[in-house]
Write a protein that holds these residues in place. Structure first.
Motif, PDB file in Angstrom:
ATOM      1  N   ASP A 110       0.112   8.340  -2.460  1.00 22.17           N
ATOM      2  CA  ASP A 110      -0.022   8.056  -3.883  1.00 22.17           C
ATOM      3  C   ASP A 110      -1.437   8.347  -4.361  1.00 22.17           C
ATOM      4  O   ASP A 110      -2.418   8.081  -3.683  1.00 22.17           O
TER       5      ASP A 110
ATOM      6  N   PRO B  79      -1.509   0.607  -8.309  1.00 19.38           N
ATOM      7  CA  PRO B  79      -0.405   1.431  -8.819  1.00 19.38           C
ATOM      8  C   PRO B  79       0.536   0.676  -9.752  1.00 19.38           C
ATOM      9  O   PRO B  79       1.122   1.267 -10.652  1.00 19.38           O
ATOM     10  N   VAL B  80       0.708  -0.633  -9.530  1.00 24.12           N
ATOM     11  CA  VAL B  80       1.573  -1.401 -10.435  1.00 24.12           C
ATOM     12  C   VAL B  80       0.955  -1.461 -11.821  1.00 24.12           C
ATOM     13  O   VAL B  80       1.627  -1.226 -12.836  1.00 24.12           O
TER      14      VAL B  80
ATOM     15  N   GLU C 243       1.310   1.902 -13.471  1.00 22.39           N
ATOM     16  CA  GLU C 243       2.665   2.191 -13.945  1.00 22.39           C
ATOM     17  C   GLU C 243       2.972   1.434 -15.228  1.00 22.39           C
ATOM     18  O   GLU C 243       3.596   1.970 -16.152  1.00 22.39           O
TER      19      GLU C 243
ATOM     20  N   TYR D  87       5.213  -0.331  -5.368  1.00 22.78           N
ATOM     21  CA  TYR D  87       3.975   0.303  -5.807  1.00 22.78           C
ATOM     22  C   TYR D  87       2.799  -0.039  -4.886  1.00 22.78           C
ATOM     23  O   TYR D  87       1.661   0.273  -5.211  1.00 22.78           O
TER      24      TYR D  87
ATOM     25  N   ASN E 109       3.314   4.661   1.023  1.00 27.35           N
ATOM     26  CA  ASN E 109       4.059   3.695   0.227  1.00 27.35           C
ATOM     27  C   ASN E 109       4.716   2.675   1.148  1.00 27.35           C
ATOM     28  O   ASN E 109       5.430   3.038   2.086  1.00 27.35           O
TER      29      ASN E 109
END
Length: 465
Positions: free
Chosen positions: A153, A205-206, A209, A273, A280
């Motif tokens: 990611d 990443p959360v 997003e 995430y 991941n």
């Protein structure tokens, strides 16, 4: 005239018939006599053959008797020779037959033991070589059969815009909208010269997003101002939670398990995430579960139980920033709390050797975890270390009273600390900034410098009716 010839004609016919019958009878009698003569000749030949056979059988019996007599004489002579040879050998060797036999038995026994030891060692060596080869074959086969997509990611997400004019609306008057967006989401919004595109940058990443969904809806709607940014951000958070829940359900279905406890399912979805060294975590769990199931099938162990242990082995990573302790021990407590079996609890607790693995399921969980994480390209340690440093930055700032939000921005070069205006005054905000800077200097190693920004903002809202 006709009446006169009738009896004579009948008599002639009768005479002819009788003649023919007599001729046929004579022929039958002649054939019977010939057959009788042939039978007599055959009986004579058979009797002669039987006589010859009786004579041959008698001669054979005589020969068998002679052969038995000769064999008995030979056996007696051989026994005499053996006895004589034994006496000669005993005299020459100075040993009796019993002593020689015992010596021979000892020699043969020692030789047999030596050959047995050599044979056992060879069997062990071949078993070890073949076992290692078989283990490699099983592991390689399990890994090759898993066709999981593996990507690392990134910390940047690109968002396409419908037009170049939208950038100005995102920035807002004097930068009001972009500042509000970054304050609410905790994500850097990068607007550069790239046509019809903006970048969202954040190590979490959360959070990234949620910001992406927020900005997508704002751009699609066209109404962009601070209050609407907050409303859309709240809806986006709910949507991301729904996506996480769906991802967890899909993961459980993909590995073929029964339903999990709702709280375990929620925690599992949060790993959608989450990354571990660039890999991941939810994808790693699904991949590990498939590998573990294949290994279990090869070893004739219950594959369903092994897949359950492996799918849940990193569940503690969903709450490691909230609870003290290693993720293995935290995960073991979680699965025990929500009704999983002791086999699953033990496998989760032992997958990093923090306790000694005691079951086959625990060992297979370790093996599958290592196979998934150890594949070339699966993980990138530098990304994970960078993410940990950013998390540590936020944790340091979060320790102080009155702080309700902390965001590490611009790849960790800036930390924005949001404080409650009713709990922290302007002077205290400056003190918090200096304290955070000092703690960062003492606890972290980093290149360059980090700017600490404490934001104290008062807002009054009312409604005109």
């Amino acid at each position: 005239m006709t009446s006169t010839l009738g009896p004579w004609l009948f008599a002639v016919i009768a005479f002819l018939v009788l003649g023919v019958a007599a001729l046929a009878l004579r022929q039958l009698l002649r054939g019977a006599r010939e057959r009788a003569a042939d039978l007599d000749r055959r009986e004579q030949r058979t009797a002669a053959r039987e006589a010859r056979l009786d004579s041959e059988q008698l001669r054979l019996r005589e020969r068998e008797a002679e052969a038995a007599r000769v064999q008995a004489e030979l056996a007696a002579g051989a026994e005499a020779l053996r006895a004589e040879r034994r006496e000669v050998l005993e005299h020459a060797a100075g040993l009796s037959a019993a002593e020689a036999r015992a010596e021979l038995v000892r020699t043969v026994e020692q030789q047999a033991k030596r050959e047995a030891v050599l044979t056992v060692r060879e069997i062990e060596r071949r078993a070890r070589v073949e076992g290692e080869a078989r283990a490699q074959e099983i592991v390689a086969s399990a890994i090759q059969r898993v066709a999981a997509r593996q990507t690392a990611d990134s910390v940047i997400t690109s968002l396409r815009l419908p037009s170049e004019d939208m950038k100005g609306r995102i920035i807002g008057r004097e930068g009001r909208n972009i500042r509000s967006f970054e304050a609410v989401t905790g994500v850097n919004l990068i607007i550069d010269e790239t046509p019809e595109s903006v970048l969202l940058s954040c190590f979490d990443p959360v959070r990234r997003e949620v910001a992406r969904l927020t900005l997508e809806e704002l751009v699609a709607d066209g109404r962009i101002h601070p209050q609407r940014i907050e409303d859309v951000h709240e809806r986006s958070q709910v949507e991301v939670e729904r996506l996480c829940q769906r991802a967890a359900e899909d993961a459980v279905a993909e590995v073929g398990l029964d339903e999990l406890h709702p709280e375990l399912l929620r925690l599992l979805g949060r790993l959608r995430y989450r990354t571990s060294y660039g890999q991941n975590v939810l994808g790693h769990l699904v991949e590990s579960a498939h590998i573990a199931g294949m290994l279990a099938a090869e070893l004739r162990v219950d594959p369903v139980l092994v897949r359950r242990c492996t799918l849940l082995h990193d569940i503690g990573k969903a709450v490691t920033h909230e609870v003290d302790g290693s993720h293995a021990q935290i995960g073991a407590e979680l699965v025990r709390r929500y009704g999983e079996s002791e086999d699953v609890v033990h496998a989760v607790a032992a997958h990093h050797n923090e306790i000694e693995p005691q079951t086959v399921e625990a060992v297979l969980t370790q093996a599958a975890d290592a196979c998934s994480g150890g594949r070339p390209g699966a993980r990138r340690e530098s990304v994970e270390l960078h993410a940990r440093r950013l998390e540590k930055l936020e944790q340091i700032a979060r320790r102080h009273e009155g702080v309700y939000k902390v965001y590490a921005m611009q790849a960790g070069r800036e930390v924005r600390v949001m404080v409650l205006p009713e709990a922290v005054d302007d002077l205290q905000a400056q003190v918090i900034a200096k304290d955070v800077a000092r703690e960062v200097e003492n606890e972290l190693t980093y290149p360059g410098q980090i700017r600490i920004t404490v934001i104290r903002e008062s807002r009054a809202t009312t409604f005109a009716r």
